[in-house]
Design an enzyme around this catalytic site. Structure first.
Site, mmCIF file in Angstrom:
data_model
loop_
_atom_site.group_PDB
_atom_site.id
_atom_site.type_symbol
_atom_site.label_atom_id
_atom_site.label_comp_id
_atom_site.label_asym_id
_atom_site.label_seq_id
_atom_site.Cartn_x
_atom_site.Cartn_y
_atom_site.Cartn_z
ATOM 1 N N HIS A 218 -31.681 3.477 30.558
ATOM 2 C CA HIS A 218 -32.012 4.086 29.263
ATOM 3 C C HIS A 218 -33.526 4.343 29.248
ATOM 4 O O HIS A 218 -34.282 3.606 29.880
ATOM 5 C CB HIS A 218 -31.631 3.077 28.178
ATOM 6 C CG HIS A 218 -31.725 3.576 26.773
ATOM 7 N ND1 HIS A 218 -32.908 3.660 26.087
ATOM 8 C CD2 HIS A 218 -30.766 3.990 25.915
ATOM 9 C CE1 HIS A 218 -32.666 4.105 24.863
ATOM 10 N NE2 HIS A 218 -31.380 4.319 24.731
ATOM 11 N N ASP B 289 -31.772 -5.395 30.663
ATOM 12 C CA ASP B 289 -31.553 -4.698 29.405
ATOM 13 C C ASP B 289 -30.076 -4.908 29.077
ATOM 14 O O ASP B 289 -29.200 -4.292 29.678
ATOM 15 C CB ASP B 289 -31.887 -3.216 29.607
ATOM 16 C CG ASP B 289 -31.425 -2.341 28.455
ATOM 17 O OD1 ASP B 289 -30.732 -2.858 27.548
ATOM 18 O OD2 ASP B 289 -31.741 -1.142 28.467
ATOM 19 N N GLN C 62 -26.141 -2.983 26.021
ATOM 20 C CA GLN C 62 -24.714 -2.621 26.058
ATOM 21 C C GLN C 62 -23.854 -3.760 26.599
ATOM 22 O O GLN C 62 -22.627 -3.653 26.596
ATOM 23 C CB GLN C 62 -24.499 -1.370 26.917
ATOM 24 C CG GLN C 62 -25.197 -0.134 26.407
ATOM 25 C CD GLN C 62 -24.652 0.340 25.067
ATOM 26 O OE1 GLN C 62 -23.552 -0.017 24.659
ATOM 27 N NE2 GLN C 62 -25.436 1.149 24.370
ATOM 28 N N LYS D 258 -25.988 -3.046 17.921
ATOM 29 C CA LYS D 258 -24.867 -2.673 18.796
ATOM 30 C C LYS D 258 -23.843 -3.805 18.873
ATOM 31 O O LYS D 258 -22.765 -3.648 19.427
ATOM 32 C CB LYS D 258 -25.375 -2.335 20.190
ATOM 33 C CG LYS D 258 -26.279 -1.095 20.175
ATOM 34 C CD LYS D 258 -26.739 -0.723 21.550
ATOM 35 C CE LYS D 258 -27.947 0.190 21.517
ATOM 36 N NZ LYS D 258 -27.610 1.593 21.299
ATOM 37 N N CYS E 103 -30.155 9.346 25.908
ATOM 38 C CA CYS E 103 -31.443 8.734 26.251
ATOM 39 C C CYS E 103 -31.477 8.308 27.704
ATOM 40 O O CYS E 103 -32.075 7.293 28.055
ATOM 41 C CB CYS E 103 -31.760 7.536 25.358
ATOM 42 S SG CYS E 103 -31.913 7.945 23.642
HETATM 43 C C1 LIG Z 1 -28.822 0.419 27.589
HETATM 44 C C2 LIG Z 1 -29.697 0.535 26.394
HETATM 45 N N1 LIG Z 1 -30.945 0.083 26.441
HETATM 46 C C3 LIG Z 1 -31.771 0.141 25.389
HETATM 47 C C4 LIG Z 1 -31.378 0.707 24.203
HETATM 48 C C5 LIG Z 1 -32.354 0.775 23.075
HETATM 49 O O1 LIG Z 1 -31.936 -0.027 22.033
HETATM 50 P P1 LIG Z 1 -32.648 0.033 20.619
HETATM 51 O O2 LIG Z 1 -32.753 1.479 20.259
HETATM 52 O O3 LIG Z 1 -31.732 -0.727 19.736
HETATM 53 O O4 LIG Z 1 -33.978 -0.611 20.777
HETATM 54 C C6 LIG Z 1 -30.088 1.207 24.096
HETATM 55 C C7 LIG Z 1 -29.641 1.850 22.852
HETATM 56 O O5 LIG Z 1 -29.396 3.014 22.752
HETATM 57 C C8 LIG Z 1 -29.225 1.115 25.216
HETATM 58 O O6 LIG Z 1 -27.985 1.595 25.148
#
Ligand SMILES: Cc1ncc(COP(=O)(O)O)c(C=O)c1O
Lengths: 400, 147
Positions: free
Chosen positions: A117, A194, A197, A220, A358
């Site tokens: 991401h 990270d 998910q 999430k 993203c």
């Molecule tokens: C794999 C992953 N990393 C990071 C994020 C970023 O999360 P947040 O926007 O809640 O900080 C997301 C969310 O879209 C994600 O799916």
């Protein structure tokens, strides 16, 4: 069934019952989470860690109980290792600036994968620019996997940090986190996962993985927006530079000298998202009551059902066919662009995500501008996937 | 759902599938690049201007049905017109798809098929990509000739 727990499901969109297949973007919230947040503002409305009055005591207690729930959720050793942030994004940026920046120098490397991401790419680009370190990327296979052998091939003592997602948001691929950690540690690198998910879909055990840092987002995981978690091994968090200066992160301040508070307060400057943290605690309770292993098993069944259903539609191609996946179905259709698919299925009440999620490098890897993505939450049913398939039939009628 | 049929009229679907002037111009006088990061749509627009006259216009790229059809119809509508007319139509077109003001639908002629876009705020950018790219092309960069 759980559906009744989610008030947002009880509505129509364009005259059709809502079918929500976008939980990877954000999950719907059960009533218990909404109630927990409301209760903070309606009843326990006070700042925390600051006053002796009763409301502040209640809020402080609920806040710290959430921290303990989060610790147990991740199987961390101590609540001192649980830092609340505004989300995964802030958690990763915190590690990049407070830990990596002081520790990286020219010639060092940060290793990520091609499946990340943007929030697990850009913070490392920034810190590499600041320190002269180099960002190295492990490529993605045609199935959407990042095999351990390929990671190992890029590892040597120049690598100081490996930062990878535990589960990919774009394709749903589950990474062997313990395997990655072992490889990273073998060359003396630290490892950050990270888990944005992963937390909603698979049991996460930071001790078993031996993660140095682990990040996830409340929203999430059926919790509120604006709250997230950074787990970090105590020794690493203690060695971090201050991330932000302000209230709560200090023990004493004079103009001559400031001494900092202990963990985790040291990394939590300012009034936090109190209602968010307490709502996250309620979300963790909710998920734990359902049983993470049971939820995972049920979702795997639904994923198999959905994979077969989509594969049976002519002209649909699934992107991301890893052996080990969570409930994410990313796909393209030969007759229609994802953006058109999204608009047409929305008209049928079906909410999916379309775009690059993203994760533009993933789209580039598969040479597609975007995908349509259906992602599962614990409230989804085979009927939801049937509705998606029917709606995609409409796309084919229009564009085929 | 009627709004959906308004959005995806036969004419739009046709231009989405079989875009007109979807080709490369060998010696363009003006070139514009457009990109919509939200959905990954990319377009390269090429023009041949002779003074104020638009002699030729063509585009290439990948996009959704709305953005492709919009680029296709734009080239058809503008070839043979003047840059001044094109700028005026751009204004009318933007008003129409954003659902603002009182656009002159007669002046827009065939482009009026995109009036349904105003019911879909998330799709306005798809419909306007080609037009914004036209502005970029007119405002600047002469294409490099490779002779
Ligand atoms: C794999 C992953 N990393 C990071 C994020 C970023 O999360 P947040 O926007 O809640 O900080 C997301 C969310 O879209 C994600 O799916």
């Amino acid at each position: 069934m759980s559906r009744a727990d989610f008030p947002a499901l009880d509505q129509q969109v364009h005259g059709e019952p809502l079918v929500y297949l976008d939980s990877a973007a954000t999950a719907l919230k059960p009533q218990v989470v909404i109630d927990a947040v409301t209760n903070v503002y309606a009843r326990d409305c006070a700042n925390i860690h600051r006053a002796v009055h009763t409301l502040s005591q209640r809020a402080t207690k609920a806040f710290e109980v959430s921290r303990e729930k989060t610790r147990a959720f991740l199987n961390a050793g101590s609540t001192q290792e649980i830092v609340f942030t505004s989300g995964t994004t802030e958690a990763i940026n915190l590690v990049a600036q407070a830990w990596a920046r002081p520790n990286l120098r020219e010639g060092d490397r940060v290793l990520i994968s091609g499946l990340e991401h943007h929030s697990n790419i850009v913070p490392w680009q920034i810190v590499c620019r600041q320190t002269g370190a180099e960002l190295v990327v492990v490529p993605v296979t045609d199935d959407g996997e990042v095999p351990l052998e390929d990671i190992e091939a890029k590892l040597d003592e120049r690598v100081k940090l490996v930062a990878m997602n535990h589960v990919s948001n774009a394709l749903g691929t589950v990474q062997d986190a313990a395997g990655v950690a072992k490889l990273a540690h073998a060359v003396g690198a630290k490892v950050l996962f990270d888990g944005a998910q992963a937390a909603p879909h698979i049991p996460v055990d930071v001790a078993a993985i031996d993660a140095d840092f682990y990040a996830f987002s409340g929203h999430k995981l059926y919790g509120p927006t604006g709250v997230g978690v950074l787990y970090g091994k105590k020794a690493l968090l203690e060695a971090a530079e201050p991330y932000q200066g302000g209230g709560d992160m200090i023990r004493s301040v004079t103009f001559a000298k400031t001494t900092y508070a202990d963990l985790p307060a040291y990394l939590e400057a300012g009034t936090p998202n109190i209602a968010g943290v307490i709502g996250l605690g309620a979300a963790i309770d909710y998920v734990e009551a359902k049983g993470r292993a049971a939820l995972h098993e049920r979702e795997q069944e639904l994923l198999r059902y959905g994979t077969e259903a989509l594969a049976s539609i002519p002209g649909v191609r699934l992107i991301g066919t890893a052996k080990h996946k969570v409930g994410v179905l990313s796909f393209v259709m030969d007759c229609a662009h994802p953006h058109d698919i999204g608009t047409i299925v929305d008209a049928k009440g079906v909410a999916i995500r379309t775009g690059h999620h993203c994760a533009q490098p993933v789209m580039e890897r598969f040479q597609i501008p975007a995908t349509a993505r259906a992602s599962l939450g614990l409230y989804n049913t085979p009927e939801d996937l049937d509705a998606l398939v029917r709606a995609l039939g409409e796309v084919r009628r229009m564009f085929g | 759902m009627n709004e959906l049929r308004e959005l995806y009229q036969e004419y739009v679907l046709d231009h989405g599938k079989n875009p007109r002037n979807f080709r490369a111009i060998e010696h363009p006088t003006h070139v514009g690049e457009g990109y919509n990061p939200l959905c990954g749509d990319r377009i390269t627009l090429q023009l041949v201007l002779d003074g104020d006259d638009i002699r030729d216009m063509a585009f290439q790229g990948a996009g959704c049905a709305i953005s492709t059809a919009s680029a296709s119809t734009m080239t058809e509508a503008l070839i043979g017109r003047s840059v001044t007319e094109a700028r005026a139509m751009l204004e009318e077109f933007l008003q129409m798809v954003k659902g603002e003001g009182e656009p002159d639908l007669d002046a827009l002629d065939k482009l009026a098929v995109f009036s349904g876009v105003s019911e879909f705020p998330m799709r306005v950018k798809c419909a306007t990509l080609a037009w914004h790219t036209l502005t970029a092309a007119l405002e600047g960069r002469e294409a490099v000739t490779t002779e």
